[in-house]
Enzyme design. Structure first.
Site, mmCIF file in Angstrom:
data_model
loop_
_atom_site.group_PDB
_atom_site.id
_atom_site.type_symbol
_atom_site.label_atom_id
_atom_site.label_comp_id
_atom_site.label_asym_id
_atom_site.label_seq_id
_atom_site.Cartn_x
_atom_site.Cartn_y
_atom_site.Cartn_z
ATOM 1 N N ARG A 41 0.812 -1.216 0.000
ATOM 2 C CA ARG A 41 0.000 0.000 0.000
ATOM 3 C C ARG A 41 0.848 1.269 0.000
ATOM 4 O O ARG A 41 0.306 2.368 -0.043
ATOM 5 C CB ARG A 41 -0.953 -0.010 1.196
ATOM 6 C CG ARG A 41 -2.054 -1.052 0.999
ATOM 7 C CD ARG A 41 -3.160 -1.060 2.043
ATOM 8 N NE ARG A 41 -3.307 0.128 2.818
ATOM 9 C CZ ARG A 41 -3.231 0.189 4.165
ATOM 10 N NH1 ARG A 41 -2.998 -0.892 4.862
ATOM 11 N NH2 ARG A 41 -3.397 1.329 4.797
ATOM 12 N N ASN A 42 2.168 1.132 0.025
ATOM 13 C CA ASN A 42 3.024 2.316 -0.067
ATOM 14 C C ASN A 42 2.976 2.801 -1.520
ATOM 15 O O ASN A 42 3.153 2.020 -2.448
ATOM 16 C CB ASN A 42 4.455 1.987 0.346
ATOM 17 C CG ASN A 42 5.295 3.230 0.521
ATOM 18 O OD1 ASN A 42 5.453 4.013 -0.413
ATOM 19 N ND2 ASN A 42 5.823 3.421 1.716
ATOM 20 N N ALA A 43 2.746 4.082 -1.698
ATOM 21 C CA ALA A 43 2.545 4.645 -3.040
ATOM 22 C C ALA A 43 3.839 5.077 -3.728
ATOM 23 O O ALA A 43 3.786 5.661 -4.811
ATOM 24 C CB ALA A 43 1.588 5.835 -2.953
ATOM 25 N N SER A 141 5.002 8.820 1.150
ATOM 26 C CA SER A 141 4.336 7.841 0.293
ATOM 27 C C SER A 141 3.702 6.720 1.114
ATOM 28 O O SER A 141 2.981 5.883 0.586
ATOM 29 C CB SER A 141 5.334 7.248 -0.709
ATOM 30 O OG SER A 141 6.364 6.550 -0.041
#
Length: 164
Positions: A41-43, A141
């Site tokens: 889920r880190n962008a 992020s």
């Protein structure tokens, strides 16, 4: 969960890097995988991919790193090691700084240092305040930094000015 000492990865950077993106310290998912920004889920990969015009999420890890280096982007963290329970920056204790000045001195074409989040900016900004590169604070992020992707992307797109 007890705090244990965690260590950063080696920098991923070529001598001709124009932008260096610095995080704080890899989270649990990244440490377990042995790679930067491994939490699903880190962008980070989506954001940087949008900046350089490549779908980094669709690539395997080594290809992602190659694409970043070709675009003139390097990666590292401001903390070499620290005690931390879990992945949150707020849980970091007894941080030891990475040799940011030493790395920056080896990057003659460096134009900007971008900090991925507030803690990286606070710690790294103190170390690099009198350096040759512009310092840019970006919204984290991390999924823990609850801000819509499009808002984060608007800030991250500013990096493209330093890559041209």
């Amino acid at each position: 969960m007890a705090a244990t000492r965690k260590a950063a990865f080696d920098p991923v950077v070529d001598a001709d890097a124009r932008v260096l993106i610095l995080g704080s310290l890899p989270g649990e998912a990244s440490l377990a995988a042995g790679r930067y920004y491994a939490h699903p889920r880190n962008a980070f990969w989506r954001l940087t991919g949008a900046v350089i015009g490549h779908d980094l999420e669709a690539m395997d890890y080594e290809t992602r790193l190659t694409a970043l280096r070709r675009a003139g982007i390097g990666l590292w963290d401001v903390i070499a090691s620290a005690e931390r329970s879990g992945s949150l920056d707020a849980a970091i204790r007894s941080p030891e700084a990475a040799d940011l000045r030493g790395l920056v001195e080896r990057l003659p074409g460096l134009r900007a240092v971008a900090f991925n989040g507030g803690l990286a900016a606070r710690l790294g900004g103190r170390i690099l305040a009198r350096g040759p590169a512009a310092l840019i604070t970006l919204p984290s992020s991390s999924p823990a930094h609850a801000r819509p992707f499009e808002q984060k992307l608007a800030d991250w797109r500013k990096l493209s000015a330093w890559l041209d």
